[in-house]
Scaffold this motif. Structure first.
Motif, PDB file in Angstrom:
ATOM      1  N   ALA A  65      86.793  24.629  43.089  1.00  0.00           N
ATOM      2  CA  ALA A  65      85.436  24.088  43.209  1.00  0.00           C
ATOM      3  C   ALA A  65      84.581  25.103  43.962  1.00  0.00           C
ATOM      4  O   ALA A  65      84.991  25.585  45.026  1.00  0.00           O
ATOM      5  CB  ALA A  65      85.449  22.761  43.981  1.00  0.00           C
ATOM      6  N   ARG A 126      82.967  26.115  28.909  1.00  0.00           N
ATOM      7  CA  ARG A 126      83.937  25.532  29.845  1.00  0.00           C
ATOM      8  C   ARG A 126      85.359  25.626  29.262  1.00  0.00           C
ATOM      9  O   ARG A 126      86.299  26.043  29.955  1.00  0.00           O
ATOM     10  CB  ARG A 126      83.562  24.067  30.109  1.00  0.00           C
ATOM     11  N   ALA A 189      83.812  23.862  36.639  1.00  0.00           N
ATOM     12  CA  ALA A 189      83.546  22.527  37.208  1.00  0.00           C
ATOM     13  C   ALA A 189      82.155  22.410  37.820  1.00  0.00           C
ATOM     14  O   ALA A 189      81.787  21.331  38.283  1.00  0.00           O
ATOM     15  CB  ALA A 189      84.608  22.220  38.274  1.00  0.00           C
TER      16      ALA A 189
END
Ligand code: MLT
Length: 264
Positions: A65, A126, A189
């Motif tokens: 993250a 992604r 993400a």
């Protein structure tokens, strides 16, 4: 995370300039710019989690993250007694700069968004990142991302400065595969942070290489339209690595940004 002092400050030098690198690179990509920044302010850089000296194992990385990257930067800067700075990031570094603005707004006096975008990945982008992360881990090497060296620069640099492409390839070769996979998953993400930019009243410089095909002019214009105090700088003869390809122009843009932040 080590804070690398690329240039020491003199007394009364103004806010420090903190530089966040792109993927799959580390703080060294900012060295050409650091020496060209006007004045005597401190110029600092870090290796983001998973990159350079901040390998996947040191410390053990959390779930992928960019928020974790932003928190690590804030923590390292606090340890270096930096509580307010001009923050500039190239590409992935720009994504982290926006996460830093969201999570540590008091730290960010001005924002440099270089060859980057405020939007999230498309579904295809992604999926591609997650596939590459899997390949890097399965091969235990950075081979799947090494071809990026030639793609990151623009056509002018590819034709006229092959040594720069080799330099970028050498930086990529030095990266930790676990860290590369972590960064890809973290970028996959990330949310759209355009609304955050709309609410930031401080000075913003949006810098883009005119030959950047990874975060092109439209992505830069999208950010300029959102940020109330944004200025656009288009860097001629440059692709996605404007800070490496044309460091004079990028240093000038960030010097101007930092001067605006000093007087805000
Ligand atoms: C970078 O230069 O940091 C990468 O191109 C970022 C990305 O893959 O989105």
């Amino acid at each position: 995370m080590t804070v690398h002092v690329l240039r020491e400050a003199s007394a009364d030098a103004g806010l420090p300039l903190v530089l966040l690198h792109g993927f799959p690179l580390d703080h060294r990509m900012w060295e050409p710019v650091a020496g060209r920044v006007d004045g005597a302010r401190a110029v600092l850089a870090v290796d983001l989690p998973g990159a350079g000296g901040s390998t996947a194992a040191d410390p053990a990385l959390p779930e992928p993250a960019l928020e974790a990257s932003a928190d690590a930067v804030a923590h390292a800067l606090a340890a270096a007694s930096v509580d307010r700075a001009v923050v500039a990031g190239l590409s992935m570094g720009g994504y982290v700069a926006l996460a830093l603005l969201e999570r540590h707004p008091g730290l960010v006096a001005g924002l440099g968004l270089v060859d980057t975008r405020s939007t999230a990945d498309t579904d295809d982008a992604r999926a591609n990142r997650l596939r590459i992360a899997d390949e890097v881990l399965a091969s235990g090497s950075v081979d799947p991302v090494r071809p990026m060296a030639g793609m990151l620069v623009g056509e002018t640099t590819r034709a006229s400065a092959p040594d720069l492409v080799e330099q970028i390839a050498a930086w990529i070769d030095g990266q930790d595969p676990g860290g590369v996979a972590w960064s890809q998953r973290a970028m996959a993400a990330r949310p759209d942070r355009t609304e955050l930019l709309r609410g930031f009243a401080g000075p913003v410089a949006v810098v883009v290489g005119e030959e950047d095909q990874i975060a092109p002019l439209e992505a830069a214009e999208h950010m300029v339209a959102a940020a109330p105090a944004a200025q656009l700088v288009v860097v001629p003869r440059s692709g996605h690595m404007s800070a490496v390809e044309q460091p004079d122009e990028v240093a000038a843009a960030l010097s101007d940004l930092a001067a605006r932040a000093d007087s805000a």
